[in-house]
Design an enzyme around this catalytic site. Structure first.
Site, PDB file in Angstrom:
ATOM      1  N   THR A  73      20.938 -12.366   8.561  1.00  0.00           N
ATOM      2  CA  THR A  73      21.403 -11.000   8.371  1.00  0.00           C
ATOM      3  C   THR A  73      20.277 -10.069   8.805  1.00  0.00           C
ATOM      4  OG1 THR A  73      22.366  -9.378   6.858  1.00  0.00           O
ATOM      5  CG2 THR A  73      20.826 -10.950   5.883  1.00  0.00           C
ATOM      6  N   GLU A  74      20.621  -9.036   9.605  1.00  0.00           N
ATOM      7  CA  GLU A  74      19.570  -8.287  10.305  1.00  0.00           C
ATOM      8  C   GLU A  74      18.699  -7.471   9.362  1.00  0.00           C
ATOM      9  OE1 GLU A  74      22.871  -8.092  11.078  1.00  0.00           O
ATOM     10  OE2 GLU A  74      23.428  -6.073  11.733  1.00  0.00           O
ATOM     11  N   ASN A  75      19.159  -7.278   8.117  1.00  0.00           N
ATOM     12  CA  ASN A  75      18.301  -6.572   7.169  1.00  0.00           C
ATOM     13  C   ASN A  75      17.272  -7.509   6.529  1.00  0.00           C
ATOM     14  OD1 ASN A  75      20.787  -7.560   6.061  1.00  0.00           O
ATOM     15  ND2 ASN A  75      20.293  -6.576   4.131  1.00  0.00           N
ATOM     16  N   SER A  99      12.981  -9.436  12.122  1.00  0.00           N
ATOM     17  CA  SER A  99      14.403  -9.768  12.164  1.00  0.00           C
ATOM     18  C   SER A  99      14.988  -9.522  13.560  1.00  0.00           C
ATOM     19  CB  SER A  99      15.151  -8.932  11.128  1.00  0.00           C
ATOM     20  OG  SER A  99      16.498  -9.319  11.070  1.00  0.00           O
TER      21      SER A  99
END
Lengths: 212, 231
Positions: free
Chosen positions: A46-48, A88
């Site tokens: 997940t990019e966060n 990320s």
């Protein structure tokens, strides 16, 4: 019969190789996770800032400091890792992610993607991580309905909406058919209750057939 | 840069912000948002600010409250429009706030570049899209790239989980998000934490943000929110 959203998510999930590192975009693509059995060892990014994301959190599991890219509280799986935003996105741009699954407004026959802005008057553009994902993952799968609510096709000769990425889409999973975007054009891999002739009649994109 | 100082109150800690400053604000939605520092900035009243953050506020608290207070001239962010971004949406539609949309990875990398002394970098994100219009491009080994410039802040306001008395930081789960990058990219980095421990109490092997990037630390009672209507 065309696939419903849940069936479509299951169909996308079938094409994800065991052990892959995968990012699922917000909205419909999130549902793909429900169809990835634990034993195939797919790791969700997940990019966060997390690898090893688990299912949505319920009840006491909810932790406001543990969310997915859609800000939904989620859980962590054994082997999870946290990292900051620059790391990320380096994972995307650096070509380390095997697959991302994104929604779309339009995909062109050459794999251009439009999924961030309709350009409509009064709309507020919001791109999030879509442009980084589109050019970063090794394979970019789009998951969408083949036709907009007004009946117009979303697989088009050239996108009319503002682009997210150029020539970046590998495959398009829709309720009517699965399309491969190949260097020599668009191939139908599978269709769901709609014949290739019907698809050809409704789309302005030349279609080759490669039903497996 | 001098050593980090521990402040007794968020208000004292944010008084470094001046009118017209560029302020980097941590958080992804509510996770990692420095609520107490933002509330203190509202009380402090500095205006004409340029805010760099992933979103443009959720609900009525945190960044949304700062926007509502009329202290922000411009927002650089990746994803302003959300189900509960009504404060920003209203200001934007009335033409009372400027918006620059930046792809999320570029937002992070441009701040990383600022903190790392990189003058500019070629990035494949956004090639051929409206967000690359007017920017210099170059083909390297057959692939196209866009030239992107650093984003430097006058002040960073971030949230971490624990600081030690020298200013070393550790974060918690996905609340880490932009904090470590923003801490490097501002002239003055102000951090709110849930706890402050003695030097030596954080294992040096697990420090995420080393103290050299941290200027002001203030301990607060953690406040948490979840985004309503998140998807």
């Amino acid at each position: 019969m065309p696939l419903n959203p849940d069936q479509l998510a299951a169909r996308v999930a079938r094409d994800i190789e065991p052990g892959s590192f995968v990012n699922l975009g917000i909205g419909q693509p999130t549902k793909v996770a429900d169809h990835l059995p634990a034993e195939i060892g797919v790791v969700l990014h997940t990019e966060n800032g997390m690898l090893g994301m688990g299912p949505a959190a319920v009840g006491d599991e909810v932790d406001p400091e543990l969310t997915n890219a859609g800000k939904v509280p989620v859980t962590e799986l054994p082997g999870a890792a946290y990292f900051h935003h620059a790391d990320s996105f380096a994972m995307m741009r650096g070509g380390h992610l095997d697959v991302c699954v994104l929604g779309a407004f339009q995909v062109s026959a050459s794999g251009d993607l439009a999924n961030w802005d309709t350009g409509a008057p009064g709309s507020i553009p919001a791109v999030g991580g879509a442009m980084d994902l589109a050019i970063g993952a090794k394979r970019v799968y789009v998951m969408m309905t083949l036709f907009a609510r007004n009946g117009s096709p979303k697989l088009v000769p050239a996108c009319t909406y503002p682009l997210t990425g150029v020539g970046c889409v590998s495959r398009v999973y829709t309720d009517h058919a699965v399309f491969e975007i190949a260097p020599d054009g668009v191939r139908v891999l599978e269709s769901f209750g709609t014949s290739v002739e019907e698809l050809r009649a409704r789309l302005e994109v030349p279609l080759a057939v490669d039903v497996r | 840069m001098s050593r980090a100082q521990i402040f007794a109150s968020p208000y004292e800690a944010v008084r470094v912000v001046k009118d017209g400053d560029t302020v980097l604000v941590g958080g992804f939605g509510f996770a990692g948002m420095p609520f107490d520092l933002i509330d203190a900035l509202i009380r402090h009243g500095a205006g004409d600010l340029t805010i760099v953050s992933n979103n443009a506020g959720n609900g009525d608290v945190g960044l949304a409250a700062l926007l509502k207070a009329g202290q922000v001239r411009k927002v650089l962010c990746s994803f302003p429009r959300q189900v509960d971004s009504y404060v920003f949406d209203d200001l934007y539609r009335r033409g009372e706030i400027e918006l620059e949309v930046v792809p999320q990875g570029n937002l992070a990398e441009r701040m990383r570049a600022a903190g790392a002394g990189i003058g500019a970098f070629y990035c494949p994100t956004g090639v051929g899209t409206p967000l690359a219009e007017g920017k210099e491009t170059r083909t390297i080994d057959g692939r196209d790239y866009v030239l992107e410039y650093p984003i430097k802040g006058d002040v960073a306001l971030i949230s971490a989980h624990t600081a030690d008395t020298t200013g070393n930081l550790v974060y918690r789960k996905t609340a880490r998000n932009f904090g470590p990058v923003m801490a490097t990219a501002a002239t003055t980095t102000v951090v709110q934490v849930s706890s402050i421990v003695d030097a030596g109490q954080i294992d040096p092997e697990v420090v995420v943000t080393p103290s050299i990037y941290v200027d002001r630390v203030v301990q607060v009672e953690p406040r948490h929110y979840t985004v309503r209507g998140a998807r």
